[in-house]
Each structure stands twice: as structure tokens, then as C-alpha cells.
Design a protein around this motif. Structure first.
Motif, mmCIF file in Angstrom:
data_model
loop_
_atom_site.group_PDB
_atom_site.id
_atom_site.type_symbol
_atom_site.label_atom_id
_atom_site.label_comp_id
_atom_site.label_asym_id
_atom_site.label_seq_id
_atom_site.Cartn_x
_atom_site.Cartn_y
_atom_site.Cartn_z
ATOM 1 N N GLY A 20 0.926 -1.207 0.052
ATOM 2 C CA GLY A 20 0.155 0.246 0.049
ATOM 3 C C GLY A 20 0.761 1.199 -0.043
ATOM 4 N N ASP A 21 1.907 1.193 0.300
ATOM 5 C CA ASP A 21 2.789 2.173 0.656
ATOM 6 C C ASP A 21 3.346 2.904 -0.755
ATOM 7 O OD1 ASP A 21 2.722 2.192 3.346
ATOM 8 O OD2 ASP A 21 4.987 1.730 3.704
ATOM 9 N N VAL A 22 3.743 2.065 -1.482
ATOM 10 C CA VAL A 22 4.081 2.498 -2.857
ATOM 11 C C VAL A 22 2.880 3.039 -3.541
ATOM 12 C CG1 VAL A 22 4.842 1.617 -5.155
ATOM 13 C CG2 VAL A 22 5.932 0.700 -3.179
ATOM 14 N N LEU A 23 1.721 2.585 -3.526
ATOM 15 C CA LEU A 23 0.410 3.053 -3.931
ATOM 16 C C LEU A 23 0.215 4.370 -3.494
ATOM 17 C CD1 LEU A 23 -1.697 2.047 -6.415
ATOM 18 C CD2 LEU A 23 -3.090 1.516 -4.199
ATOM 19 N N THR A 24 0.429 4.498 -2.170
ATOM 20 C CA THR A 24 -0.092 5.828 -1.639
ATOM 21 C C THR A 24 0.772 6.981 -2.123
ATOM 22 O OG1 THR A 24 -0.660 4.482 0.209
ATOM 23 C CG2 THR A 24 -0.287 6.776 0.700
ATOM 24 N N LEU A 25 2.263 6.561 -2.244
ATOM 25 C CA LEU A 25 3.304 7.522 -2.702
ATOM 26 C C LEU A 25 2.786 7.958 -4.098
ATOM 27 C CD1 LEU A 25 5.607 8.389 -0.859
ATOM 28 C CD2 LEU A 25 6.946 6.760 -2.447
ATOM 29 N N VAL A 26 2.484 6.912 -5.048
ATOM 30 C CA VAL A 26 2.115 7.244 -6.131
ATOM 31 C C VAL A 26 0.768 8.122 -6.537
ATOM 32 C CG1 VAL A 26 1.431 6.466 -8.709
ATOM 33 C CG2 VAL A 26 3.174 5.474 -7.483
ATOM 34 N N LEU A 27 -0.139 7.918 -5.516
ATOM 35 C CA LEU A 27 -1.230 8.492 -5.423
ATOM 36 C C LEU A 27 -1.116 10.015 -4.844
ATOM 37 C CD1 LEU A 27 -4.184 6.541 -4.280
ATOM 38 C CD2 LEU A 27 -3.923 7.538 -6.178
ATOM 39 N N PHE A 28 -0.332 10.313 -4.085
ATOM 40 C CA PHE A 28 0.166 11.466 -3.670
ATOM 41 C C PHE A 28 0.905 12.409 -4.798
ATOM 42 C CE2 PHE A 28 3.201 14.568 -1.520
ATOM 43 C CZ PHE A 28 2.449 15.037 -0.664
ATOM 44 N N MET A 63 8.967 12.252 -2.365
ATOM 45 C CA MET A 63 10.197 11.700 -1.793
ATOM 46 C C MET A 63 10.238 11.816 -0.138
ATOM 47 S SD MET A 63 11.876 10.053 -4.173
ATOM 48 C CE MET A 63 13.530 10.141 -3.990
ATOM 49 N N LEU A 64 9.772 13.129 0.309
ATOM 50 C CA LEU A 64 9.894 13.500 1.662
ATOM 51 C C LEU A 64 8.854 12.540 2.376
ATOM 52 C CD1 LEU A 64 9.792 17.371 1.959
ATOM 53 C CD2 LEU A 64 11.714 15.724 2.457
ATOM 54 N N ALA A 106 11.035 6.262 -5.766
ATOM 55 C CA ALA A 106 11.473 7.028 -7.079
ATOM 56 C C ALA A 106 10.913 6.515 -8.430
ATOM 57 C CB ALA A 106 12.768 7.179 -7.195
ATOM 58 N N VAL A 107 11.050 5.116 -8.510
ATOM 59 C CA VAL A 107 10.867 4.434 -9.922
ATOM 60 C C VAL A 107 9.274 4.159 -10.103
ATOM 61 C CG1 VAL A 107 10.791 2.200 -11.070
ATOM 62 C CG2 VAL A 107 12.738 3.048 -9.930
ATOM 63 N N PRO A 108 8.396 4.140 -9.059
ATOM 64 C CA PRO A 108 7.051 4.352 -9.213
ATOM 65 C C PRO A 108 6.605 5.886 -9.582
ATOM 66 C CG PRO A 108 7.389 3.126 -7.369
ATOM 67 C CD PRO A 108 8.762 3.563 -7.683
ATOM 68 N N LEU A 109 7.416 6.790 -9.326
ATOM 69 C CA LEU A 109 7.455 8.047 -9.516
ATOM 70 C C LEU A 109 7.383 8.438 -11.089
ATOM 71 C CD1 LEU A 109 8.264 10.522 -6.643
ATOM 72 C CD2 LEU A 109 6.405 9.219 -6.969
ATOM 73 N N SER A 133 15.612 13.956 -16.450
ATOM 74 C CA SER A 133 15.752 14.777 -15.416
ATOM 75 C C SER A 133 15.446 14.054 -14.266
ATOM 76 C CB SER A 133 15.413 16.239 -15.604
ATOM 77 O OG SER A 133 14.173 16.323 -14.774
ATOM 78 N N LEU A 134 14.146 13.518 -13.891
ATOM 79 C CA LEU A 134 13.735 12.877 -12.783
ATOM 80 C C LEU A 134 14.584 11.697 -12.607
ATOM 81 C CD1 LEU A 134 9.730 12.754 -12.881
ATOM 82 C CD2 LEU A 134 11.246 14.046 -11.229
ATOM 83 N N ALA A 135 14.698 10.920 -13.495
ATOM 84 C CA ALA A 135 15.713 9.582 -13.455
ATOM 85 C C ALA A 135 17.061 10.107 -12.809
ATOM 86 C CB ALA A 135 15.913 9.086 -14.746
ATOM 87 N N LEU A 136 17.396 11.417 -13.380
ATOM 88 C CA LEU A 136 19.025 11.637 -12.778
ATOM 89 C C LEU A 136 18.964 12.574 -11.485
ATOM 90 C CD1 LEU A 136 20.704 13.120 -16.044
ATOM 91 C CD2 LEU A 136 21.264 10.942 -14.735
ATOM 92 N N GLY A 137 17.823 12.920 -11.085
ATOM 93 C CA GLY A 137 17.746 13.796 -9.922
ATOM 94 C C GLY A 137 17.241 13.193 -8.618
#
Lengths: 217, 253, 58
Positions: A20-28, A63-64, A106-109, A133-137
Motif C-alpha cells: 500500500g505504501d508504494v500506491l499511496t506514494l504514487v497517488l500523492f 520523496m519526503l 522514485a521508480v514508481p514516480l 531529469s527525474l531519473a537523474l535527480g
């Protein structure tokens, strides 16, 4: 090396167990991006102009959000004390945690970015640059986040103070991240971003390990 | 180096004893205070009565005499904290912890004052209180780092453990500040091609340099005095904590 | 007082602001020192062992 691999496996299994954590992150991430048009209006040219900034802010906030689970569960159940006794140096353990943290937050984002790109009226060209830029940053964001999480791990309400510490450190990531999408000198910004990520990744495991071992003394 | 090696009584180790440190540095407080006061009186006299108005900026140049020393202190205090952080991490020097903690709020205030005077200087010369110029922006970020450090000190209960953790973060910040400065410069030149403010260093005439130097030393000695006083207070605060703990233990046993 | 020209308001406010900030800092430092010192002397009076403060060990 096998101990390092075992550490990676343990972390990966632990963080995927609570799927659920990963899903919550993506939703956020998507909700932060999707709420901006309601605030600034549905003007497509304006949205396209500020889209890189929105995506980066959303990624930064997301990410925070995931930082709490980096060290805190292990601190609370005492696993961190045990891990310090391991043959593997603490900095390697922190590096393993950092890699897994990047993989599960980061990968789910990155995978969810196309949704935001459509919602924010990005063209194909800047979408491609956003992905790069997201992949590098994001490694740099994860690394600074790990330092902040390690510094605050022994504070009971550390979740509140970690973002205050991390945000100033992350300003260069945001500048070069957005710069590599929008600015005329985007290739220079991309290189700076990559350099920043490499430097932060090299520094963070040692700094975070030092902070953790001071906290657990 | 472990904490319980046999103490050799050289000055370094004696300085490491908080009681000795306070006893040795207390006689320095009054001379420092008087020196600071004299420098301020002299500096203010020069700044208002014995220096000309700049031919370009007019009398607003007088803001420089409080702006530049504060801006210098905003970085000098961070350097002090970084050296103290090294002292904490490498030598486990007890006074380094105290110095680090005492310096953080002072640095935050000097940085805030540098921003405040910069804004008041910017309004008549540039026409705006705030410009997202590289230097102002990185000073703002520095202020945020200072405030984060102050908040971090307040969040810890155990100050001895806190010192080593905060030392790590202080050093990470010290490595990052040049990067932040560089990135912000890159960012602001990108957005505003013509720089509004060019520092004309060596072209400043002596009549402006004299008050600037006097005020510079006045502010630096002000910091040293306040830092020393705050360190003494911090040593006493730690002793209060120790005594409170001992009394609580004695009461329960 | 000399004539500070058309921007006197800004100059005066810059100096007043810095003076207030510094005064606040000095005041707080002294207040904190006094408060901690008095707390310390009270506690030392109550301390049953009445040790020399310099060799207080945790």
C-alpha cells in the motif's frame, strides 16, 4: 558482497510487503500535480509552462513522504542496533537501504509521470526531458533525504523536522532538475544534475551511517 | 581516541574541562565587551559624521556599514560551527559541542539582519525590497539552514548525543553551501541576464573603507563576546541538567 | 544630525532594525545567563553531596 545482496533482498522484501505504501506514494504524487490546475486555472499554455516545476515539486514532496520508513521502523524495533554489529559496515547497510528506497519510491514516480504529463499539457519533447531529469535527480533527493532521516531518527517526532533540514539541501536538485527541462542550457543542467546525484550518493551513506552510529551509542 | 585516556594536562586538555574553560575565559569577557563597545562608538561616528555620501548611491551607502559586517558574520559563524563540528567528531572535544550549539542562534540572527539591511538597501538602489538575485537567495537558504539547526538542537533531549549528530549535519551543510551558491548563481543569471548589483571592491575610496573596517571588527568582536557568554551559559545549563538528574535519582533511591 | 538625503527613512530603519536585533540578542543572552546561573546556584544548594561543580560527572 553476498551480505550486501542479502541486505538488499531484506530491504526490498520489507518495503514491498506493505504494498500500500508504494500506491499511496504514487497517488500523492499525482494528486499534488493534479491539484495545481485547480489553483492556477485550466489555461493550457500556462500549465505547460509551469509543468516541469510542478512535476519536480510533486516528486520532492512525495520523496519526503516516504522517508519515515527508511530508518525509523528499524530504529524502533531495535534492528538498527543489531545491524551495527554486523560484519558489513554500517555505511554499506545504509547504501543498501538507499538503493532500495530509490527503487520503491522514485521508480514508481517515474512510471506515474506520463499521467501528470498528460494532465499538465506537456509536449512530447519536454516529457522526454522530464523523464531523464527525474531519473537523474531523484537519487540526489533520496540521498539528501537519507541524511535527514538518519539525523532525526532518534528524535521522537523527527518526521516533522526532517523536511525542514532536507529542503535547503535539495534546492540545487530542484534548480538543475527544472533547468534541465526548460532552460536553454539544458544539457549543462543535466550534467550538473548527474554530478550532484553522484556526489550525494557517494557522500550520503557515510554521513548517514555516522549520524546513526552517534544516535545509537 | 577514547574518552577515558589518562588526561595529560596540556592546555588543550585543560580547555576540554568545562569548569576550567569557564574559569579561564571569564576574565576575557569584560575586555571583549569594552573593546566591542569602543569599536561600535567609533564605527558609528565614522559611519554618520565622518564619511562622505557615495557619488552614485548617495547616503544609502551608509547602510553598507551594517549590511556588510552582518553578511560577513553570516558566513563566519557557519565556519566557526563547521570547525567546532570537526572538533566534536574528530577529537570529541566537549567545548566544541558547546561552541556549536551557542553559535547557531547567533548565526541565524546575523543572517536575518544581513537580509533585512540588504532589503532596505535594495529598495532605494534597485527599486525593490527583494530581488531573486544569487547572493540574496543563497543568504536566504543559509538562514533556512541555520533555523533548521536551531530547531534540531531544540528537538533533542540528550544534548551530548545530539552534538555528534548535529555535527554530521553541520558538515553536510558546509559541503552543500558552495553547491547551493553555485546553483543559485546559475539559476539567477539564467532568469535575469543583467546583474543589477555589481560589487565595486577595490574602487571604494578610503573614506568609505575606514568606517567599513571599523564596523566589520566591531561586529566580529560582538559575535566573539556573545558567543563566549553563550558558551558559559551552555556549560552552566549542562551542569543544571546533571544536577537535576542526580537529585531525581537521589530522591527515588 | 547630518542630512541623510532623500532615502533617510531606509537608512534610519536599517540602523534601527539592526540595533533592535542586536539589543534583543544581548538582552536574551544576559537573561539566559542570569536565569541559568540562578538555577544552578539553587540546585547546588540543594545538592546533598555538594560537590565542586567542576568535577560534576554524568
Amino acid at each position: 558482497m553476498s551480505a550486501f545482496a542479502a541486505m538488499l533482498r531484506r530491504e526490498l522484501r520489507l518495503s514491498l510487503r506493505g504494498g500500500g505504501d508504494v500506491l499511496t506514494l504514487v497517488l500523492f504524487f499525482i494528486i499534488v500535480g493534479a491539484i495545481v490546475p485547480f489553483a492556477v486555472g485550466p489555461d493550457r499554455t500556462l500549465l505547460a509552462a509551469i509543468a516541469p516545476g510542478i512535476v519536480w515539486i510533486a516528486a520532492f514532496l512525495a520523496m519526503l513522504l516516504g522517508l519515515e520508513r527508511l530508518f525509523r521502523p528499524d530504529h524502533e524495533d531495535g534492528a538498527l542496533v543489531l545491524l551495527r554489529q554486523a560484519e558489513l559496515p554500517l555505511s554499506a547497510i545504509v547504501a543498501a537501504k538507499l538503493i532500495v528506497h530509490w527503487l520503491v519510491s522514485a521508480v514508481p514516480l517515474l512510471l506515474a509521470t506520463p499521467v501528470l504529463a498528460v494532465l499538465l499539457a506537456m509536449d512530447l519533447d519536454s516529457f522526454g526531458r522530464t523523464m531523464i531529469s527525474l531519473a537523474l535527480g531523484t537519487p540526489a533527493l533520496a540521498a539528501f533525504g537519507a541524511i535527514g532521516a538518519a539525523v532525526t531518527v532518534s528524535i521522537r517526532r523527527g518526521g516533522l523536522i526532517a523536511p525542514i533540514l532536507i529542503a535547503p539541501l535539495s534546492i540545487p536538485v530542484l534548480i538543475f532538475g527544472v533547468g534541465s527541462i526548460t532552460s536553454p542550457q539544458s544539457s549543462a543542467a543535466t550534467l550538473f544534475l548527474a554530478a550532484l546525484s553522484l556526489m550525494a550518493l557517494a557522500l550520503a551513506p557515510f554521513a548517514a551511517a555516522l549520524a546513526i552510529s552517534s544516535a545509537e551509542d | 581516541m577514547t574518552a577515558d585516556t589518562e588526561p595529560k594536562l596540556n592546555w588543550w586538555n585543560r580547555l576540554a574541562n568545562p569548569g576550567q574553560f569557564v574559569a579561564w575565559t571569564t576574565p576575557l569577557l569584560w575586555p571583549l565587551t569594552i573593546l566591542t563597545a569602543v569599536l561600535f562608538v567609533l564605527g558609528l561616528w565614522f559611519a554618520f559624521f565622518n564619511s562622505p555620501a557615495d557619488y552614485q548611491m548617495g547616503d544609502t551607502v551608509r547602510i553598507m556599514y551594517v549590511h556588510v559586517p552582518n553578511a560577513w558574520l553570516s558566513q563566519f559563524v557557519y565556519a566557526t560551527m563547521s570547525v567546532s563540528a570537526l572538533g566534536t567528531l574528530v577529537w570529541r572535544h566537549p567545548m566544541a559541542d558547546v561552541s556549536m550549539k551557542a553559535a547557531a542562534p547567533l548565526g541565524a540572527l546575523f543572517t536575518a539582519l544581513a537580509l533585512f539591511t540588504g532589503a532596505l538597501w535594495g529598495r532605494p538602489t534597485w527599486g525593490t525590497f527583494w530581488e531573486w538575485d544569487g547572493r540574496m537567495t543563497s543568504t536566504l537558504v543559509l538562514l533556512l539552514i541555520y533555523l533548521g539547526l536551531v530547531a534540531l538542537w531544540r528537538a533533542f533531549d540528550d544534548q551530548l548525543r545530539a552534538a555528534r549528530i548535529i555535527a554530521v549535519f553541520t558538515l553536510v551543510g558546509a559541503i552543500n553551501i558552495p553547491i547551493i551558491k553555485f546553483s543559485v548563481d546559475w539559476w539567477s543569471t539564467l532568469h535575469q541576464p543583467a546583474s543589477v548589483f555589481r560589487p565595486d571592491g577595490p574602487r571604494m575610496p578610503g573614506s568609505i573603507l575606514v568606517p567599513l573596517f571599523v564596523m566589520f571588527f566591531a561586529f566580529t568582536f560582538l559575535f566573539l563576546t556573545l558567543h563566549l557568554k553563550a558558551m558559559h551559559t551552555e556549560v552552566k545549563r549542562r551542569r543544571v541538567m546533571t544536577l537535576k538528574r542526580r537529585l531525581a535519582q537521589g530522591g527515588s533511591a | 544630525m547630518i542630512d541623510l538625503g532623500p532615502h533617510a527613512v531606509f537608512i534610519v530603519w536599517a540602523y534601527v532594525g539592526v540595533a533592535l536585533g542586536i539589543a534583543g540578542l544581548i538582552g536574551w543572552t544576559l537573561f539566559d545567563a542570569r536565569r541559568t546561573a540562578s538555577e544552578l546556584s539553587q540546585l547546588e544548594a540543594r545538592d546533598p553531596r555538594r560537590q565542586r561543580p567542576a568535577d560534576a560527572t554524568p
